[in-house]
Design a protein around this motif. Structure first.
Motif, short mmCIF file in Angstrom:
data_model
loop_
_atom_site.label_atom_id
_atom_site.label_comp_id
_atom_site.label_asym_id
_atom_site.label_seq_id
_atom_site.Cartn_x
_atom_site.Cartn_y
_atom_site.Cartn_z
N ARG A 27 11.42 -7.98 -30.89
CA ARG A 27 12.38 -7.08 -30.24
C ARG A 27 11.66 -5.94 -29.51
O ARG A 27 12.23 -5.34 -28.60
CB ARG A 27 13.32 -6.47 -31.28
N VAL A 28 10.42 -5.66 -29.90
CA VAL A 28 9.65 -4.60 -29.25
C VAL A 28 9.22 -5.04 -27.86
O VAL A 28 9.13 -4.23 -26.95
CB VAL A 28 8.43 -4.21 -30.12
N GLY A 29 8.95 -6.33 -27.67
CA GLY A 29 8.54 -6.82 -26.36
C GLY A 29 7.70 -8.07 -26.50
O GLY A 29 7.58 -8.66 -27.57
N LYS A 30 7.12 -8.47 -25.38
CA LYS A 30 6.26 -9.65 -25.37
C LYS A 30 4.92 -9.31 -26.02
O LYS A 30 4.68 -8.17 -26.41
CB LYS A 30 6.08 -10.15 -23.95
N ALA A 31 4.05 -10.30 -26.15
CA ALA A 31 2.81 -10.15 -26.90
C ALA A 31 1.95 -8.98 -26.42
O ALA A 31 1.41 -8.23 -27.25
CB ALA A 31 2.00 -11.45 -26.84
N VAL A 32 1.82 -8.80 -25.13
CA VAL A 32 0.99 -7.72 -24.61
C VAL A 32 1.55 -6.36 -25.05
O VAL A 32 0.81 -5.48 -25.48
CB VAL A 32 0.91 -7.81 -23.06
N ARG B 193 -1.79 -1.12 -31.38
CA ARG B 193 -2.99 -0.29 -31.17
C ARG B 193 -2.65 1.20 -31.19
O ARG B 193 -3.39 2.00 -31.77
CB ARG B 193 -3.66 -0.64 -29.84
N ARG B 194 -1.53 1.57 -30.58
CA ARG B 194 -1.11 2.98 -30.58
C ARG B 194 -0.74 3.45 -31.98
O ARG B 194 -1.09 4.57 -32.38
CB ARG B 194 0.07 3.18 -29.62
N LEU B 195 -0.06 2.60 -32.75
CA LEU B 195 0.27 2.95 -34.13
C LEU B 195 -1.00 3.11 -34.97
O LEU B 195 -1.12 4.02 -35.79
CB LEU B 195 1.16 1.88 -34.77
N ARG C 267 7.74 1.41 -27.71
CA ARG C 267 6.99 0.98 -26.52
C ARG C 267 7.00 2.03 -25.42
O ARG C 267 6.08 2.09 -24.62
CB ARG C 267 7.52 -0.35 -26.01
N ASP C 268 8.03 2.88 -25.35
CA ASP C 268 8.14 3.87 -24.28
C ASP C 268 7.90 5.30 -24.75
O ASP C 268 7.97 6.23 -23.95
CB ASP C 268 9.53 3.79 -23.64
N ALA C 269 7.59 5.49 -26.02
CA ALA C 269 7.44 6.83 -26.57
C ALA C 269 6.10 7.46 -26.18
O ALA C 269 5.10 6.76 -26.03
CB ALA C 269 7.55 6.78 -28.09
N GLU C 270 6.12 8.76 -26.01
CA GLU C 270 4.88 9.50 -25.80
C GLU C 270 4.06 9.43 -27.09
O GLU C 270 4.61 9.33 -28.18
CB GLU C 270 5.19 10.97 -25.48
#
Length: 107
Positions: free
Chosen positions: A42-47, A54-56, A82-85
């Motif tokens: 639900r977060v998005g595709k693999a990339v 990686r950000r987490l 995915r869109d958070a600062e």
């Protein structure tokens, strides 16, 4: 962490959630902090999922001194991740860890 560790944390751990991240925390078998990541489709595709992971991981690395030693933590990303600062992600992670009972830091 392996699958049975994830299952144990989900079953017996405490849950803390924000609009970006959900954290489960349970006492672990070792003295250090072990972390697993769950980033669903639900977060998005693999990339996108890998980028969120990686950000987490980086946000947790910066907050690691505040996590209770001897804790197993599973972090689950929500679609807003995915869109958070990055600063917002870091604050949401800290809040989720506090709500899950894994936080002992002063901040």
């Amino acid at each position: 962490m392996v699958r049975r560790d994830f299952d144990r944390v989900f079953r017996s751990g405490r849950r803390g959630a924000t609009h970006l991240v959900t954290a489960w925390a349970a006492p672990g078998p070792c003295a250090g902090v072990r972390v697993g990541f769950a980033v669903g489709r639900r977060v998005g595709k693999a990339v996108t999922r890998n980028r969120v992971r990686r950000r987490l991981r980086e946000a947790l690395r910066l907050e690691l001194e505040g996590v209770r030693p001897g804790t197993d933590v599973v972090l689950s990303a929500r679609p807003g991740c995915r869109d958070a600062e990055f600063s917002e992600l870091r604050e949401a992670l800290r809040t989720a860890l506090k709500r899950a009972g894994a936080w002992v830091g002063s901040a």
